[in-house]
Each structure stands twice: as C-alpha cells, then as structure tokens.
Design a protein around this motif. Structure first.
Motif, short mmCIF file in Angstrom:
data_model
loop_
_atom_site.label_atom_id
_atom_site.label_comp_id
_atom_site.label_asym_id
_atom_site.label_seq_id
_atom_site.Cartn_x
_atom_site.Cartn_y
_atom_site.Cartn_z
N PRO A 245 6.13 3.77 5.09
CA PRO A 245 7.20 4.55 4.45
C PRO A 245 8.26 3.68 3.79
O PRO A 245 8.88 4.10 2.81
CB PRO A 245 7.80 5.37 5.60
CG PRO A 245 7.42 4.63 6.84
CD PRO A 245 6.08 4.02 6.55
N PHE A 246 8.44 2.46 4.30
CA PHE A 246 9.38 1.54 3.67
C PHE A 246 8.96 1.26 2.22
O PHE A 246 9.74 1.39 1.28
CB PHE A 246 9.45 0.24 4.45
CG PHE A 246 10.33 -0.81 3.84
CD1 PHE A 246 11.69 -0.80 4.04
CD2 PHE A 246 9.79 -1.81 3.04
CE1 PHE A 246 12.51 -1.75 3.46
CE2 PHE A 246 10.59 -2.78 2.46
CZ PHE A 246 11.96 -2.75 2.66
N GLY A 247 7.71 0.89 2.02
CA GLY A 247 7.22 0.64 0.67
C GLY A 247 7.16 1.90 -0.16
O GLY A 247 7.46 1.90 -1.36
N PHE A 248 6.78 3.02 0.47
CA PHE A 248 6.64 4.30 -0.22
C PHE A 248 7.93 4.72 -0.89
O PHE A 248 7.94 5.07 -2.08
CB PHE A 248 6.20 5.36 0.79
CG PHE A 248 5.88 6.70 0.18
CD1 PHE A 248 4.58 7.03 -0.15
CD2 PHE A 248 6.89 7.64 -0.04
CE1 PHE A 248 4.29 8.28 -0.70
CE2 PHE A 248 6.60 8.88 -0.59
CZ PHE A 248 5.29 9.20 -0.92
N PHE A 249 9.05 4.67 -0.16
CA PHE A 249 10.31 5.15 -0.71
C PHE A 249 11.11 4.07 -1.44
O PHE A 249 11.63 4.31 -2.53
CB PHE A 249 11.18 5.75 0.41
CG PHE A 249 10.63 7.02 0.98
CD1 PHE A 249 10.62 8.18 0.23
CD2 PHE A 249 10.13 7.06 2.26
CE1 PHE A 249 10.10 9.37 0.74
CE2 PHE A 249 9.61 8.24 2.80
CZ PHE A 249 9.60 9.40 2.04
N THR A 250 11.20 2.88 -0.86
CA THR A 250 12.06 1.84 -1.42
C THR A 250 11.54 1.32 -2.75
O THR A 250 12.32 1.07 -3.68
CB THR A 250 12.20 0.67 -0.43
OG1 THR A 250 12.71 1.17 0.80
CG2 THR A 250 13.15 -0.38 -0.97
N ILE A 251 10.22 1.15 -2.88
CA ILE A 251 9.63 0.66 -4.12
C ILE A 251 9.07 1.79 -4.95
O ILE A 251 9.12 1.75 -6.19
CB ILE A 251 8.52 -0.37 -3.82
CG1 ILE A 251 9.04 -1.44 -2.86
CG2 ILE A 251 8.03 -1.02 -5.12
CD1 ILE A 251 10.25 -2.19 -3.36
N GLY A 252 8.56 2.83 -4.30
CA GLY A 252 7.94 3.94 -5.02
C GLY A 252 8.88 4.68 -5.95
O GLY A 252 8.43 5.29 -6.92
N ASN A 253 10.18 4.61 -5.68
CA ASN A 253 11.11 5.35 -6.55
C ASN A 253 11.28 4.73 -7.92
O ASN A 253 11.90 5.31 -8.80
CB ASN A 253 12.48 5.50 -5.87
CG ASN A 253 13.15 4.17 -5.58
OD1 ASN A 253 12.62 3.10 -5.86
ND2 ASN A 253 14.34 4.23 -5.00
N GLY B 71 0.83 -1.20 0.00
CA GLY B 71 0.00 0.00 0.00
C GLY B 71 0.86 1.25 0.00
O GLY B 71 0.60 2.20 -0.73
N GLY B 72 1.92 1.22 0.81
CA GLY B 72 2.85 2.33 0.81
C GLY B 72 3.54 2.49 -0.52
O GLY B 72 3.74 3.61 -1.01
N SER B 73 3.91 1.36 -1.14
CA SER B 73 4.60 1.43 -2.44
C SER B 73 3.69 2.01 -3.51
O SER B 73 4.13 2.76 -4.38
CB SER B 73 5.09 0.04 -2.86
OG SER B 73 4.03 -0.80 -3.24
N PHE B 74 2.39 1.68 -3.46
CA PHE B 74 1.44 2.20 -4.44
C PHE B 74 1.41 3.73 -4.41
O PHE B 74 1.51 4.40 -5.43
CB PHE B 74 0.05 1.63 -4.18
CG PHE B 74 -1.01 2.16 -5.11
CD1 PHE B 74 -1.15 1.63 -6.38
CD2 PHE B 74 -1.85 3.18 -4.70
CE1 PHE B 74 -2.13 2.12 -7.25
CE2 PHE B 74 -2.83 3.67 -5.55
CZ PHE B 74 -2.96 3.14 -6.83
N PHE B 75 1.30 4.29 -3.21
CA PHE B 75 1.27 5.75 -3.09
C PHE B 75 2.65 6.35 -3.37
O PHE B 75 2.75 7.50 -3.83
CB PHE B 75 0.76 6.15 -1.71
CG PHE B 75 -0.70 5.86 -1.51
CD1 PHE B 75 -1.66 6.63 -2.11
CD2 PHE B 75 -1.11 4.78 -0.74
CE1 PHE B 75 -3.02 6.35 -1.96
CE2 PHE B 75 -2.45 4.48 -0.56
CZ PHE B 75 -3.42 5.28 -1.18
N GLY B 76 3.70 5.57 -3.11
CA GLY B 76 5.03 6.04 -3.47
C GLY B 76 5.21 6.17 -4.97
O GLY B 76 5.82 7.13 -5.47
#
Length: 435
Positions: free
Chosen positions: A323-331, A271-276
């Motif tokens: 935030p882990f998914g947001f930044f690590t995968i979102g980039n 979920g965090g990665s999606f928004f990232g």
C-alpha cells in the motif's frame, strides 16, 4: 478492463508504448542512484547532508531542464525533444560511473538532471494530445505506470549487481548500465509522429507571427492555474520523490537491511506502485481528477506514517510496502492528463513542464531538508514531518483547481480552428503581444 486499449488506433498505440518505454527508462536511470547512495555514503564517508545535496542537485537541474525542454517542445516538437532528453540522461548516467569524488559526482548529477525533467514533460504532452478525451486519463496514467516498471528494473539490477560484483566496482557498474536506454531513441524515431493538434498550432503561430514566450504561463489569465498546479506537483511528485530517495537508506540504517536485500524489498514496493498507477489512472476517468488526488493524498500520508513508525519487520514490512507504493507513488498517474487539460496547446509544454518540475525542485529541497532534519531528529520523524506538510499543501491545491475530466483540446489560441481552446487556462486571444 482494457477494452479502451482495443479502441485505440495504431498511431495512438505506437505513441502509448513509445511514451511508456520513455517513462520507464527515465525512472530506471533516476532510481539507480537511490540504490547507489547508501554504498557511496559508506565508501566515501558522505554525511546525510551531502547525500541530500547530491539528490537535490539533480532534482533542481531537472526542474530547470524540464521547464526549458517543455518550452522547446512547444517550439520544436514533442517527439524531437523527448528523443533528445532520453539520449542526454542516458549518457550522463553512464559518465557518473567514472566519477572519483563528491565534487565530480555532483557536477555530473547536475548535467544528468537536465534530461530527466524534460522527458516526462514532452512525453506527457505528446500522450495527452494524441489520445482521445474519453480515454485520456486511463492512457496517460497507464503510461506513467512505466515508472513502477523502471523502478522495478532498477531494484532487480541493484540486487544482482551489488550482491555479485566486487564492492569497489558494483556501484560504477550499476550506473554504467544506465546508458542502455539511449537505444530507445532508435525506436522512437521510426514509430512516433507529432500530434496534429501541435502541428496546427505551430502553423497558426507562424501565419500570425505571434509565438508565446516562456513567460506566457505567468500571464494574468493563467497565473492562478500555474501556481496551483505547481503546488499540487510539489505534494505529489516532490514529497513522494523525497521519500523514495531516502527509502533505501531508511531500510539500511533503520531496518538494518543490506543494500542487496533492500533492493529486492523495494522491488515489492514498486509492485504496489504499478497497480497504484493503474488504479489512479482509471479512477481519474471515473471519479474525476480532483477526487482521485484527494483520495490518494490522504491515504499516502496515513500509510507513510504507519510505515515509518510501526515496529514492522519481516512479512509486516513486505505487506505494508504494497500500500505504501500503491498510494505514495501511484498518485502520479493523474498528473499527466490533469496538467494537459489545464493548459492550452500553444503553451502546454511550458505550463505542464513548469508545474511538474516546480514539484521536483520543491522535492529537491525536501530531500535536503530530510537529510538536515535527520541530524536533529530521527530519519523516520523527518520523513513524516515533510510528508504531512507536502500532502496538506497538495490537498488544498486540489480544492482550488477546477475539474477537467473529459475536456476537449483544440489548437493554440483558436487561430487554427473555429472553436476557442476549451482548456481551463486558455490564453487571452485578444492580446497575444503580452506573451
């Protein structure tokens, strides 16, 4: 927020959703194995090194297959190659469910990996060439948020199947489900067309008799961009992928979570990665490609270190996972538009797929390195060390690459129009024979 989407033509929207779906099913099939891996370690008595080899074999073959598919996309079309790769990895994900030992599985994983790298290469180039410059970052980046959707679906499937299907058959069932994305090809065949930019380029090449080879991206005019883009991909894709690959194992062995609980937990990370993905996509059109990467890379390292070493449990783990998914995968999201703009149309598939899949190959080595290091230091320390190295390399690459936000793309090497290709690494038109 989504006004840009309303401005897209029907053709742009069809391409958007076709590529979004392709990226999502690619991620789903790829991530299913990360949930199967802890089960196989227990069932087959695999060492951490062997587990790393399974992931490495797939990533290395994905690098080879991805580069080859990128070249094929330049020769035979973006849409055709994307359809073929989806069918390929779907079939071999299904076959993996029938394997009986480590040796059989690693062979199937190699074959499976050939399709993974190619799908992204063809789809990202297709999107970059169809979508107008003003919205390219948002559109291509938003498509890559499909990774979070596919990962989430994999997490849900893993949680349900591993919890309710007998252990001897659960992991096989999970992999066999991976054949379903193959039906997406039926949709793609009806709704997606080749970009005019590509068609004009191919027409010009046939008329001139000059077609660039796979080595064109290593010519003197493009070598610097090829190398730096590849190093950026290592830091973004390679390191991020290596961490994601070990995350379920980390949760089981270090955080003492069951496979099914880990699956539900990783769903929160996705979920965090999606928004990232969405955030980096929008920021790449606002701040520019380079600044967006630099921001996300610094935050990725800080969050990864905190995630690995802070004594988190319960809600602490859940809150840090976002935030882990947001930044690590979102980039990942800004890679597509950036790479599209760095390479000219005639070799865009080759250049983009080589850089991207170099990152995957280097990430494959990183996966094994984590597994090997984990035999001498803790798994958390191994992940943290690789993260520091990879993110630092990527930041240096962004400092040396040019900014490309808003650049206009033109056909080939200029033969098909009055303007030369304005992409950063335009090939020397005066010496096509060198290609």
């Amino acid at each position: 927020m989504f006004n840009w989407y309303r401005e897209l033509t029907k053709r742009e929207r069809n391409t958007f959703w076709g590529c979004f779906a392709g990226w999502a099913v690619d991620a789903m099939d790829a991530q299913l194995f990360s949930f199967v891996l802890p089960v196989l370690i227990a069932a087959w008595g695999l060492s951490t090194a062997q587990a790393g080899y399974l992931a490495t074999a797939t990533l290395l073959s994905a690098a080879v297959g991805g580069w080859a598919c990128g070249y094929l996309a330049d020769r035979f079309g973006r849409v055709r190659v994307m359809q073929f790769t989806i069918l390929w990895f779907s079939v071999f994900t299904f076959i993996a469910g029938f394997t009986q030992n480590f040796e059989q599985l690693i062979i199937v994983r190699v074959l499976q990996g050939l399709g993974f790298g190619g799908e992204w290469a063809a789809g990202a180039v297709l999107m970059g060439e169809i979508i107008r410059p003003a919205h390219r970052g948002k559109a291509v980046g938003s498509v890559q948020s499909g990774f979070g959707v596919g990962w989430s679906v994999a997490a849900i499937l893993a949680g349900v199947v591993l919890a309710h299907v007998p252990a001897d058959y659960a992991w096989r069932t999970l992999l066999m489900i991976g054949v379903l994305p193959g039906f997406l090809v039926l949709y793609l065949r009806r709704t997606i067309e080749e970009p005019e930019l590509y068609q004009q380029t191919r027409a010009a090449q046939k008329a001139s008799g000059h077609t660039p080879g796979m080595g064109a991206i290593f010519g003197p005019d493009m070598l610097k961009v090829t190398i730096l883009a590849s190093l950026l991909a290592f830091g973004v894709i390679g390191v991020g992928g290596a961490i994601v690959n070990w995350l379920p194992t980390f949760m089981k062995t270090v955080r003492q979570l069951s496979p099914s609980a880990s699956g539900y937990y990783v769903f929160l990370v996705t979920g965090g990665s999606f928004f990232g993905f969405l955030a980096s996509a929008y920021l790449s059109d606002i701040l520019g490609r380079r600044r967006t990467f630099q921001l996300f890379l610094v935050c990725s390292w800080v969050v990864t270190i905190a995630y690995m070493f802070l004594p988190l449990s319960g809600w602490g783990l859940i809150l840090m996972g976002v935030p882990f998914g947001f930044f690590t995968i979102g980039n990942y999201a800004a890679l597509g538009p950036f790479f599209t703009e760095l390479f000219p149309t005639a070799v865009r598939g080759s250049g983009q797929s080589f850089a991207y899949n170099f990152g995957k190959a280097a990430g494959a080595i990183a996966v094994s390195c984590i597994g090997i290091l984990a035999q001498w230091i803790t798994l958390a320390e191994a992940i943290g060390l690789i993260a520091l190295l990879g993110y630092s390399v990527a930041i240096i690459a962004t400092l040396l690459l040019p900014e490309t936000k808003g650049i206009n793309l033109t056909p080939g090497f200029g033969q098909a129009g009055d303007e030369p290709d304005r992409s950063v690494a335009a090939v020397d038109q005066a010496a096509p024979g060198r290609l």
